[in-house]
Design an enzyme around this catalytic site. Structure first.
Site, PDB file in Angstrom:
ATOM      1  N   HIS A 102      47.896 131.233 -65.016  1.00 51.83           N
ATOM      2  CA  HIS A 102      48.298 131.509 -63.852  1.00 51.83           C
ATOM      3  C   HIS A 102      49.917 131.612 -63.460  1.00 51.83           C
ATOM      4  O   HIS A 102      50.653 130.860 -64.414  1.00 51.83           O
ATOM      5  CB  HIS A 102      47.572 130.684 -62.937  1.00 51.83           C
ATOM      6  CG  HIS A 102      48.037 129.232 -63.282  1.00 51.83           C
ATOM      7  ND1 HIS A 102      49.084 128.572 -62.487  1.00 51.83           N
ATOM      8  CD2 HIS A 102      47.239 128.441 -63.852  1.00 51.83           C
ATOM      9  CE1 HIS A 102      49.132 127.306 -62.788  1.00 51.83           C
ATOM     10  NE2 HIS A 102      48.103 127.221 -63.553  1.00 51.83           N
ATOM     11  N   GLU A 130      40.935 124.339 -65.277  1.00 51.44           N
ATOM     12  CA  GLU A 130      41.851 123.357 -65.922  1.00 51.44           C
ATOM     13  C   GLU A 130      41.054 122.222 -66.230  1.00 51.44           C
ATOM     14  O   GLU A 130      39.976 121.496 -65.313  1.00 51.44           O
ATOM     15  CB  GLU A 130      43.077 122.808 -64.977  1.00 51.44           C
ATOM     16  CG  GLU A 130      44.003 122.242 -65.751  1.00 51.44           C
ATOM     17  CD  GLU A 130      44.450 122.750 -67.199  1.00 51.44           C
ATOM     18  OE1 GLU A 130      43.686 122.567 -67.941  1.00 51.44           O
ATOM     19  OE2 GLU A 130      45.800 123.344 -67.396  1.00 51.44           O
TER      20      GLU A 130
END
Length: 215
Positions: free
Chosen positions: A15, A88
Site C-alpha cells: 500500500h 498486516e
C-alpha cells in the site's frame, strides 16, 4: 513483463504511504488511511501495473490497502476482492509505538525477533501464523486465474514478506532475507519448473525481459 516463461504470475503490491509510516510507528492491524502523498503513489503505481494486464485483484480489507487497490481497479475495470487474511501482522501492544519506543519498552522481544526467533511481538501473531492465514487466500485466487494469468495482491510489508517466504519454501528464520518493500512498490513471483521463483523484489518500474543463460 515480456519474455517470461509461461504459467501464473503473482504481483505482491504494498500500500501507499500513511502518516504512521512517516512517524515510524508500527501499524499492524490498526486501520490507518493513506496520506495525500500515499494516494498519489497509488495512482502512479496503478498506471504502471495496469500495463501488466492483470486478471484478478485481491486486497487486504484495511483502508490503506483498499484505497491503493481501488486505483488499479479504476484503471483496469477489475473487481477487488477484500480479505481479512491479507491484513498486516497483529502486534498487540507494539501497535502505535515508534521503533524507538518498542526497543526501549520491549528490548528482549525486539532482540529475539532480530535474531530470527519466533516471537509474538506485543503479544500478537507469529510470522508463521500470518503466512497460515494469508497464503491460502492467494493460492485460492491463483487457482481462478486463466492460463498464464496475473494476480495482483495488495497487502502490507510484513505480510508480503511472510507470503514470499512461505511460497518460495524458505524456513521462517530466512524470511527476513527479503528487504522491506517501499510504499507502493511490489514483488513478483512466477511459476518455474520447480515451483515459485522470485522475479522482482521492491520494484517500482516495470521489469525488463531476462535475456541470457538464466532465462
Amino acid at each position: 513483463m515480456t519474455g517470461r516463461a509461461g504459467g501464473p504470475r503473482i504481483v505482491f503490491w504494498r500500500h501507499g504511504q500513511t502518516s504512521w509510516n512517516l512517524q515510524s510507528r508500527f501499524q499492524g492491524s490498526t486501520d490507518i488511511p493513506l496520506t495525500e502523498a500515499g494516494l498519489s503513489q497509488a495512482k502512479r503505481a496503478a498506471r504502471l501495473l495496469a500495463g501488466l494486464r492483470p486478471d484478478r485483484l485481491i486486497s487486504s480489507d484495511l483502508q490503506r490497502a483498499v484505497d491503493t487497490a481501488g486505483e488499479l481497479a479504476r484503471l483496469t475495470g477489475l473487481e477487488v476482492s477484500h480479505h481479512e487474511g491479507l491484513r498486516e501482522t497483529y502486534a498487540g501492544e507494539w501497535q502505535g509505538l515508534t521503533n524507538a519506543e518498542i526497543r526501549a519498552r520491549y528490548p528482549e522481544q525486539y532482540a529475539a525477533h532480530g535474531r530470527g526467533e519466533p516471537v509474538r511481538r506485543g503479544g500478537g501473531e507469529l510470522s508463521t501464523e500470518v503466512a497460515d492465514r494469508s497464503v491460502p487466500v492467494v493460492l485460492e485466487a491463483v487457482e481462478k486465474l486463466p492460463e498464464d494469468g496475473t494476480l495482483v495482491v495488495v497487502s502490507h510489508g510484513g505480510t508480503i514478506r511472510t507470503m514470499l517466504g512461505r511460497l518460495l519454501g524458505l524456513e521462517p528464520m530466512q524470511w527476513e532475507c527479503f528487504g522491506g518493500l517501499s510504499n507502493c512498490c511490489w514483488s513478483v513471483l512466477g511459476q518455474g519448473i520447480r515451483g515459485w521463483r522470485l522475479l522482482e523484489h521492491n520494484a517500482g518500474t516495470l521489469p525488463e525481459p531476462v535475456m541470457g543463460d538464466d532465462t
